[in-house]
Write an enzyme that holds these catalytic residues in place. Structure first.
Site, short mmCIF file in Angstrom:
data_model
loop_
_atom_site.label_atom_id
_atom_site.label_comp_id
_atom_site.label_asym_id
_atom_site.label_seq_id
_atom_site.Cartn_x
_atom_site.Cartn_y
_atom_site.Cartn_z
N ALA A 8 1.17 -0.95 -0.14
CA ALA A 8 -0.06 -0.15 -0.03
C ALA A 8 0.62 0.85 0.23
O ALA A 8 0.70 2.45 0.75
CB ALA A 8 -0.57 -0.14 1.29
N GLY A 12 -0.18 1.61 -4.79
CA GLY A 12 -1.20 0.94 -4.37
C GLY A 12 -2.41 1.46 -3.14
O GLY A 12 -3.29 1.53 -2.82
N LYS A 188 8.48 -2.38 -22.04
CA LYS A 188 8.48 -1.69 -20.66
C LYS A 188 9.89 -1.79 -20.46
O LYS A 188 10.34 -1.03 -19.40
CB LYS A 188 7.43 -1.38 -19.64
CG LYS A 188 7.55 -0.75 -19.09
CD LYS A 188 5.89 -0.69 -18.04
CE LYS A 188 6.20 0.50 -16.85
NZ LYS A 188 5.12 0.08 -15.92
#
Lengths: 313, 313
Positions: A8, A12, A188
């Site tokens: 998080a 997140g 990427k």
């Protein structure tokens, strides 16, 4: 939907906040105790496109999360690459055989770890263009628009992917089903793999590297190794497109004056890099497919050597 | 004997001084005008094993030397590697078809340049253990003992080598005929090639590099490339011996705490390195013999890239 945001940090927190506001049952899991304490005390604070908002979302330290009662429908993985295995171990008791897992980490090859915890058919890979800034414990800044492409890893599991696309779109996350997500992810990673480690090693920004005599030759050699490994997995990676994108990153008027995040991690902040999940994956897959990858190998070794010399943690 | 010392830095000054004291007709040729002016004005000053001596030796700037009347029996080459071609051009009018040329430069592959100016049978290669310090323009410090091994490059030209050995020994330079000088030179270059560029790139001393996890793997890969190129030329290079010498250089109680001269050149003094005459030769010969040398290639490219980024001259 019952959703775990595993990791998080800045991104997140954005996904957790937007999914929670769309009435999903969300929990955040992280390892940064100060951040956890701040959110537990004050909620997750965000400057959300100029508006100050506070979202009350449960957050757990990954060391304690295994004891809670939460049966996840969806896990969105947003850890640093080297923390992934540990995070999956921590949350494994909250997964059941229908739990979908969407991986949004930087780098490639994470499915090789995820599949040790989750049925192959439940794994989704994605690529996101959203951004987010961490302003301090419990506080993020969320500006601008973004999007997310994702796809099921298991053949014939498009319905699983589309279900998740729908949940993300209900939260305004602008998700799209992709028919070739591995190509996007490899592209990427290849752009990063041709520039990030070199700028870190050489102590220069992208433009400074790009204008040196040997930049093109070095970049092409690395790109060729990524393409050989992509080919072996039937992942299409267009050399001209990749080279064009790398060349455009050399431009001082686009992102050329930036130092890659790996340079920030290692040289500025003395942290371990994610090289094992960019060039290092090419080395590992090269051994598996018996394809020679000397530039990715030497570069990965050199970055690890620099990490050791600097005592990075 | 009429001798040109081509490159009259610290080591060239030692050889010039000792050969001149032994009654040879010596001239020095160099490109550093301040040094030339000092020697022309005051003679070559030396602290020679504790005794202050002054030796009056003619010295010329390489730009003007072509006009003088001097027909050399022997040329001893002591330039920096990248200055060799220019020096040979400058002195070419003083060479005749019997002139012997002894190359004592660091690195390998110099014969490929020398043979453009001198018959192959007149070329001698050597390896010297003498030392010398430049104390300033016109002034050197010469302490301790040394030796020099040398050999003819042309088959059957031992007599040429032995003639030069004798002249050097008359001057106290402790010369010996070697039956495998290319092996010694390759061994020295291989030890340098496995450490110097890496410490320069990583910004560390030899011991710090040596104790990292990947040092052994990187070193072995580079040594293997040197050995493959040596093999192709029928030059014997013993892997165990080379690896043992490299390992001993990692010891902080021997030379481990030193930064290699290449690090001094590039990082401390912002000067171009001699990488093209160490790892770069392996790359060039690899193309010639169609042997893959990816680590030497990438390392050479990285050092040149670092030179450009630092604006080295």
């Amino acid at each position: 939907m019952k959703i775990i945001i595993a990791g998080a940090g800045a991104m997140g927190s954005r996904f957790g906040l937007m999914l929670h506001r769309a009435d999903n049952e969300v929990i955040l899991v992280d390892g940064w105790q100060e951040h956890i304490d701040a959110i537990n005390k004050n909620g997750l604070k965000a400057n959300f496109n100029g508006e100050e908002v506070v979202e009350r979302i449960p957050i757990y330290n990954q060391n304690e999360v295994s004891t809670i009662d939460f049966s996840a429908d969806l896990v969105i993985l947003f850890t640093k690459a080297m923390q992934l295995d540990n995070m999956l171990q921590s949350i494994s008791s909250l997964l059941h055989e229908e739990t979908k897992v969407l991986c949004l980490l930087n780098g490639i090859g994470h499915e090789d770890i995820i599949k040790n915890y989750v049925p192959y058919n439940n794994i989704l890979l994605g690529n996101t263009m959203w951004t987010s800034d961490m302003e301090g414990p419990g506080k993020v800044k969320l500006f601008g628009d973004g999007s997310i492409d994702l796809q099921n890893l298991g053949a014939g599991q498009e319905n699983v992917a589309n279900e998740v696309v729908e949940v993300l779109n209900q939260a305004g996350l602008n998700a799209n089903y992709s028919s070739n997500i591995l190509s996007s992810i490899y592209k990427k990673a290849c752009v990063n793999g041709a520039v990030n480690g070199l700028c870190t090693l050489l102590g220069c920004n992208i433009a400074d590297f790009g204008k040196t005599t040997y930049a093109d030759a070095i970049v092409e050699q690395i790109v060729d190794e990524f393409i050989a490994i992509a080919d072996a997995q039937e992942i299409s990676l267009n050399k001209d497109e990749v080279l064009a994108q790398i060349k455009s990153s050399f431009n001082p008027e686009t992102i050329g004056l930036h130092y890659p995040s790996m340079h920030q991690d290692l040289i500025v902040n003395n942290r371990l890099t994610e090289i094992d999940y960019i060039n290092g994956v090419i080395v590992r897959k090269g051994k598996q497919y018996q394809i020679s990858t000397p530039y990715c190998t030497f570069l990965t070794e050199l970055i690890h050597t620099k990490e050791e010399i600097l005592g990075a943690k």
